[in-house]
Design a protein around this motif. Sequence first.
Motif, PDB file in Angstrom:
ATOM      1  N   ALA A 125      46.550  28.548  75.877  1.00  0.00           N
ATOM      2  CA  ALA A 125      47.618  27.550  75.726  1.00  0.00           C
ATOM      3  C   ALA A 125      48.922  28.216  75.301  1.00  0.00           C
ATOM      4  CB  ALA A 125      47.195  26.495  74.699  1.00  0.00           C
ATOM      5  N   ARG A 126      48.813  29.226  74.429  1.00  0.00           N
ATOM      6  CA  ARG A 126      50.035  29.929  74.011  1.00  0.00           C
ATOM      7  C   ARG A 126      50.625  30.729  75.171  1.00  0.00           C
ATOM      8  NH1 ARG A 126      46.956  30.113  69.322  1.00  0.00           N
ATOM      9  NH2 ARG A 126      46.177  32.218  69.617  1.00  0.00           N
ATOM     10  N   LEU A 127      49.762  31.235  76.036  1.00  0.00           N
ATOM     11  CA  LEU A 127      50.266  31.900  77.247  1.00  0.00           C
ATOM     12  C   LEU A 127      51.068  30.918  78.091  1.00  0.00           C
ATOM     13  CD1 LEU A 127      47.478  34.217  78.754  1.00  0.00           C
ATOM     14  CD2 LEU A 127      49.850  34.828  78.219  1.00  0.00           C
ATOM     15  N   ARG A 128      50.508  29.704  78.248  1.00  0.00           N
ATOM     16  CA  ARG A 128      51.239  28.711  79.036  1.00  0.00           C
ATOM     17  C   ARG A 128      52.574  28.367  78.378  1.00  0.00           C
ATOM     18  NH1 ARG A 128      45.910  26.322  79.293  1.00  0.00           N
ATOM     19  NH2 ARG A 128      46.533  24.810  77.707  1.00  0.00           N
ATOM     20  N   ALA A 129      52.509  28.164  77.054  1.00  0.00           N
ATOM     21  CA  ALA A 129      53.720  27.743  76.339  1.00  0.00           C
ATOM     22  C   ALA A 129      54.802  28.819  76.372  1.00  0.00           C
ATOM     23  CB  ALA A 129      53.368  27.391  74.896  1.00  0.00           C
ATOM     24  N   SER A 130      54.392  30.062  76.529  1.00  0.00           N
ATOM     25  CA  SER A 130      55.360  31.168  76.517  1.00  0.00           C
ATOM     26  C   SER A 130      55.690  31.644  77.929  1.00  0.00           C
ATOM     27  CB  SER A 130      54.777  32.336  75.720  1.00  0.00           C
ATOM     28  OG  SER A 130      53.643  32.863  76.405  1.00  0.00           O
ATOM     29  N   VAL A 144      46.608  36.364  88.625  1.00  0.00           N
ATOM     30  CA  VAL A 144      47.697  35.401  88.798  1.00  0.00           C
ATOM     31  C   VAL A 144      47.228  34.095  88.163  1.00  0.00           C
ATOM     32  CG1 VAL A 144      49.206  34.215  90.413  1.00  0.00           C
ATOM     33  CG2 VAL A 144      48.370  36.524  90.956  1.00  0.00           C
ATOM     34  N   HIS A 145      47.792  33.797  87.039  1.00  0.00           N
ATOM     35  CA  HIS A 145      47.399  32.649  86.223  1.00  0.00           C
ATOM     36  C   HIS A 145      48.266  31.466  86.648  1.00  0.00           C
ATOM     37  CE1 HIS A 145      47.267  31.059  81.725  1.00  0.00           C
ATOM     38  NE2 HIS A 145      46.861  30.156  82.580  1.00  0.00           N
ATOM     39  N   ILE A 146      47.644  30.466  87.250  1.00  0.00           N
ATOM     40  CA  ILE A 146      48.438  29.320  87.702  1.00  0.00           C
ATOM     41  C   ILE A 146      48.028  28.081  86.910  1.00  0.00           C
ATOM     42  CG2 ILE A 146      48.669  30.335  90.011  1.00  0.00           C
ATOM     43  CD1 ILE A 146      46.723  28.262  91.063  1.00  0.00           C
ATOM     44  N   HIS A 147      49.038  27.359  86.469  1.00  0.00           N
ATOM     45  CA  HIS A 147      48.822  26.171  85.649  1.00  0.00           C
ATOM     46  C   HIS A 147      48.856  24.937  86.545  1.00  0.00           C
ATOM     47  CE1 HIS A 147      50.270  23.326  82.224  1.00  0.00           C
ATOM     48  NE2 HIS A 147      48.960  23.297  82.363  1.00  0.00           N
ATOM     49  N   THR A 148      47.703  24.301  86.709  1.00  0.00           N
ATOM     50  CA  THR A 148      47.609  23.151  87.620  1.00  0.00           C
ATOM     51  C   THR A 148      47.182  21.895  86.867  1.00  0.00           C
ATOM     52  OG1 THR A 148      45.267  23.452  88.146  1.00  0.00           O
ATOM     53  CG2 THR A 148      46.842  24.728  89.457  1.00  0.00           C
ATOM     54  N   LEU A 149      47.271  20.792  87.572  1.00  0.00           N
ATOM     55  CA  LEU A 149      46.829  19.524  87.009  1.00  0.00           C
ATOM     56  C   LEU A 149      45.612  19.026  87.767  1.00  0.00           C
ATOM     57  CD1 LEU A 149      47.442  17.126  85.049  1.00  0.00           C
ATOM     58  CD2 LEU A 149      48.621  16.054  86.981  1.00  0.00           C
ATOM     59  N   LYS A 150      44.490  18.989  87.075  1.00  0.00           N
ATOM     60  CA  LYS A 150      43.281  18.464  87.704  1.00  0.00           C
ATOM     61  C   LYS A 150      43.517  16.990  88.041  1.00  0.00           C
ATOM     62  CE  LYS A 150      38.251  18.663  87.111  1.00  0.00           C
ATOM     63  NZ  LYS A 150      37.184  19.309  86.332  1.00  0.00           N
ATOM     64  N   GLY A 151      43.113  16.613  89.207  1.00  0.00           N
ATOM     65  CA  GLY A 151      43.277  15.215  89.608  1.00  0.00           C
ATOM     66  C   GLY A 151      44.696  14.832  89.942  1.00  0.00           C
ATOM     67  N   ALA A 152      45.553  15.828  90.178  1.00  0.00           N
ATOM     68  CA  ALA A 152      46.967  15.514  90.432  1.00  0.00           C
ATOM     69  C   ALA A 152      47.103  14.548  91.600  1.00  0.00           C
ATOM     70  CB  ALA A 152      47.731  16.804  90.730  1.00  0.00           C
ATOM     71  N   GLY A 153      47.802  13.444  91.356  1.00  0.00           N
ATOM     72  CA  GLY A 153      48.033  12.482  92.417  1.00  0.00           C
ATOM     73  C   GLY A 153      47.121  11.280  92.365  1.00  0.00           C
ATOM     74  N   PHE A 154      46.144  11.355  91.506  1.00  0.00           N
ATOM     75  CA  PHE A 154      45.239  10.212  91.396  1.00  0.00           C
ATOM     76  C   PHE A 154      45.777   9.229  90.373  1.00  0.00           C
ATOM     77  CE2 PHE A 154      41.727   8.100  89.177  1.00  0.00           C
ATOM     78  CZ  PHE A 154      41.246   7.347  90.236  1.00  0.00           C
ATOM     79  N   ALA A 155      45.757   7.966  90.747  1.00  0.00           N
ATOM     80  CA  ALA A 155      46.186   6.931  89.809  1.00  0.00           C
ATOM     81  C   ALA A 155      44.952   6.303  89.196  1.00  0.00           C
ATOM     82  CB  ALA A 155      47.007   5.887  90.551  1.00  0.00           C
ATOM     83  N   PRO A 156      44.714   6.509  87.923  1.00  0.00           N
ATOM     84  CA  PRO A 156      43.446   6.068  87.331  1.00  0.00           C
ATOM     85  C   PRO A 156      43.292   4.564  87.423  1.00  0.00           C
ATOM     86  CG  PRO A 156      45.011   6.701  85.655  1.00  0.00           C
ATOM     87  CD  PRO A 156      45.600   7.105  86.953  1.00  0.00           C
ATOM     88  N   GLY A 157      42.094   4.183  87.676  1.00  0.00           N
ATOM     89  CA  GLY A 157      41.804   2.766  87.709  1.00  0.00           C
ATOM     90  C   GLY A 157      42.226   2.088  88.998  1.00  0.00           C
TER      91      GLY A 157
END
Lengths: 677, 677
Positions: B201-206, B250-263
């Motif tokens: 997380a600190r890697l991402r934040a920096s 190559v460390h890539i920061h992604t969003l799991k479920g990107a684009g899904f609208a819950p519910g």
Amino acid sequence: MANGMLERISGPADVKALSRARLHDLCRDIRATLLEYGHAHGGHIGSNLGMVEATVALHRVFDSPHDRIVFDVSHQSYVHKMLTGRAGAYLDPARFDEVTGFTNPAESEHDQFTLGHTGTSISLACGLAKTRDMALAASGGADDAGIGDVIAVIGDGSLSSGVAFEGLNNAAEQGDNLIIVLNDNEMSIAGDFGGMYGPLARLRASNGTAQPNLFNAFGLDYRYVAQGNDVDALVAAFEEVKGIGHPVVVHIHTLKGAGFAPGASRGGATDHAGVAVPPTDTGVAATGNVSHAEPWKSDHCDLPDAVPHEGQCEASHWQTPDRALGRPDDPRKHYGKLAMAALERRFPHEPGLVVVSPATPGSNGITHEFRERAGSHYVDCGITESHAVAFASGIARAGGTPVVATTASFFQRAYDQFFQEMSLNRSHVTVLDFLGGLSGSDNTHSGAYDVAMFANIPGVTMLAPTSTRDYLDALAWSTAPAGTPGRSDGPVVIRVPGQSILDRERALRRELSPEEVLRGSEGAGVRPAWDPAGMLSYRTDRAGSGVAVIALGNTHPLGERVVKALSAAADGRSPIDATLIDPRQCTTLDTAALESLRDGHRLVVTLEDGQLEGGWGEKVTAYYANRRTAGADGGMRVINVGADKEFTDRVPLADLDERYGLTVEAVVRRIHEALGE
Amino acid sequence: MANGMLERISGPADVKALSRARLHDLCRDIRATLLEYGHAHGGHIGSNLGMVEATVALHRVFDSPHDRIVFDVSHQSYVHKMLTGRAGAYLDPARFDEVTGFTNPAESEHDQFTLGHTGTSISLACGLAKTRDMALAASGGADDAGIGDVIAVIGDGSLSSGVAFEGLNNAAEQGDNLIIVLNDNEMSIAGDFGGMYGPLARLRASNGTAQPNLFNAFGLDYRYVAQGNDVDALVAAFEEVKGIGHPVVVHIHTLKGAGFAPGASRGGATDHAGVAVPPTDTGVAATGNVSHAEPWKSDHCDLPDAVPHEGQCEASHWQTPDRALGRPDDPRKHYGKLAMAALERRFPHEPGLVVVSPATPGSNGITHEFRERAGSHYVDCGITESHAVAFASGIARAGGTPVVATTASFFQRAYDQFFQEMSLNRSHVTVLDFLGGLSGSDNTHSGAYDVAMFANIPGVTMLAPTSTRDYLDALAWSTAPAGTPGRSDGPVVIRVPGQSILDRERALRRELSPEEVLRGSEGAGVRPAWDPAGMLSYRTDRAGSGVAVIALGNTHPLGERVVKALSAAADGRSPIDATLIDPRQCTTLDTAALESLRDGHRLVVTLEDGQLEGGWGEKVTAYYANRRTAGADGGMRVINVGADKEFTDRVPLADLDERYGLTVEAVVRRIHEALGE
């Protein structure tokens, strides 16, 4: 030099009662004892010599058994045993067999687990700490489940194991007290291999301050002790973390084999006893009359494998006792050298041919000299069986020819990779399976379970060659380059022959030397090319009638003797002209051969030197039971001889054979009983 | 929103031919397709939604199949499949079954391996790279063995696997080109667990600059891509490392479920299709009309397990298709919930009782709600089976009561720990073995081999309960606190009942709810305390003569039907009054029961829903074969019914039963054939 201190230590309390100065005398006495013991008995002397001061300091500072010390692999627990009531087993040659070479709760309340494989100490320690913390939380601090500080002692190569990293990653989540002592002696078994060793070296060079710090990266607190063979420094470091309320790594820099003078005779070693060689960041500060040549400090040890040496060289991993010097190679070394010679001959024209060793190459005949010559055709990947098998599967997928070699029980670590990356993917991997079958090994290292492990994985072929010729044929078949007609279809496990096979070859003067194999001279009139059609067929060594003995792998010489004994009339019984079959493999049944036995045979006997349950012989039994033919005789009668499902610990092979009926007398008796129904 | 782009992509060349702007359109179309597909078919939708842009960028920059992309676990390879000629299998419901859920070399030259377990991609990639480099060195650069860049794509929880760390440590030694793409979506299966996630997380934040850097600590070069769902940023990053001459992460920061609208309903989700939510270091920048509530961003997902959701919540690991909504629990979930309820009832007064899950808790009925209530009695240790079993052994050594629960095939990763830390050490560990036995699973996840794995380890007891009552008794016995008279002696594996058992209980209205178990009401008149003397004894469900059917675990309902069919005269045959036995366990033979069958029976039939070789039934056969009694009948006749030694891939269970003769008709036929000899 022995000073008699150790014999007055009956437990950790005695270590705590010593003056600070006397701690140094104790360390000297322990070191002298280790050297004497190593020469007479053998063992993991190098790693224990490096851990003398650390172990004394652990018992000086912590309160075992309330504080729990978990030794990873536990091969470096000799000093711990000496300090916890078992010094006599190291001082008195008559008592050497009173202790095992690993920690053992049956021996002492100070031993937490029986361990012989690498890397699990952190996970085990997490479990001890978890239970303590749950009890404390539930009782409002009144009940600690009998557990104080929990200390995992890891290092000497075992940090490279995947499970050790899993443990490191989980340790930080543990929350409360958990102390991980990393014994960094700059050594895996055969030199460090892996990307983490560069950053570890920079940590040492910076007195523990450099980043990236692997342990910090796992979320752990960290301390560094440069003088890992200085008992005072270690006591201070351990006192600082004693009772600490969170997980912490104490990285100590030690010298493997500290105090050993290489090349010294037993007398010479005794003269040098007591010489500690504490490492510093700038080099080795000799504090006594140790030789300053220090060959064990070189990156590539120059001592040939034939010379036992307890220092930092890899061959010292298992120090050979003096009495064993000059003896001929054991089967692991013998057949390992033959395989390496057969492969080495092909290196110049087969760039994809690669030997992968996840551990203990020297014990398996993958000599230092071979490795130097092999260059990039040899990969030591540290103690990482899982990686090794997946890596080999990748090599195979790319069209290369990988050979993964280690000891049967260590391959248990790669069970899933054998299933998935290797077999499911039809990866053309060759596995050299050393020490498979029964042996007098420790319970942690027994190969009695290898057939049950390998041969029940769909798609794996497991060969059990019974001669040098079959062994080299098997290797040639399994490693034939892509495109070779008739080469093996998928992964092949070759069970390296054991003592009984080597004994027979020596008796028959059929033993080949690695040099002969390397020159290819074994092919001239001795070894025809392998026959692709016949690799998986049973071979009839002697055609008889009435009784058929099918003897797998190491039991083949026993099968020969049984058939010979049956052919002689004895005890008023008629001679039996039995058939002898070498099944050569244990993964598919040669049903044509089994069916042909129905003609003229009424009893089939299977012999194997491994566990019956899940093993090979019961498949023969099930075959006949499920395919009974019409007739009044009730189908083929089958009996299975092999090992019980149990752990055995350093039971001599002859005793195991006796226990399981793997003797000529017992097998002949069972045959007569079966026929006499 | 679907825009028809994907159906025009027949291979990576089409991705390369697009304008930069059109790449964004392609990503939108892929995302819409994934959402439609997920609703209709189910699958690992969350992780694939997060990897849309990265996969498009990989095929934009690299030249598969010359460049080799190895997807770890390969559950996140849907987009890769869409881009390599298989889009139709995601666009057209009639073609959904044309592709597997994992990479598969039989499907495409772009797929390197068949993989379904975590963490081996780096090791496999090392093997591909090694062969390339050996070929290049031998040919002076002329021959690359057909291999260009080698890319391992790892993440989504699989970095915690031990073998992944072994691979990281070995990668640096590889020397030449090797690219490790770390898909960091801040998620393991059920939330991140482990000390490395803080530093990550600190890697991402920096923006990738902070130390300690885990990858640097393994000696690896490192790059960071904050915008892991920005295809332009990813293309730029991959172009920078393409052809690089050394290993790099190559460390890539992604969003799991990107684009899904819950519910969202199916229609709703379609409306939201095309909404990418690229993460930044400061939070989520919604670039479309996505809901800003974003419940899937919370540390603890609030959606109950009953609701399918593809977002960041763990239950999305395996998204359930819409048509399965509202269906009753499958056996894994059903029996998992019962076990958790039985344990939860004891948490208040048993501080040492701990459930350890090394992966996929939700699939095994270890619900989010249970985990919240369990608190420190539940440990999610990430995908680390080896650690989990060693950790449990430590808990047991400390006097605690550990229960390790996961899927049978994943337990293959802990084979050595089962042998050493658990069984050899007589650690009082309970293993809940889910999905054991035959099923229609992928070839990577089949439980057909669990008996061969567990039951051949010395010292392990493996129970195969055939009812809720037996199941809960087994759990009570194996987890009885230290000091309980008659509690199990050592480790116990409980094979969680499968569909056939649950179907029978539902038909008989004997199904218990977790709430009943939690209240303890199942004990009132329903469940007596377990009988310590009888836990390992065979149970005679029906006493007959002539034929005895011994039906293990999930085959017990089949055994019942077979015995019933035999009792009816049919096809001119006389009725058979057969005996039915539930052996209840498969690790020891109840020799008293087997001996008593000699009285009045001439045929024993064993039924099991797993591999025959190395399995259970053959042990019964071998028992009778090796202990024949005098008499003209040739001893007891035994036939074994079970599975062949083979891999099967998504073959429906009914088809497998047919293939292996595990049907009433087939078993009855074999019995009549055997009797008619």
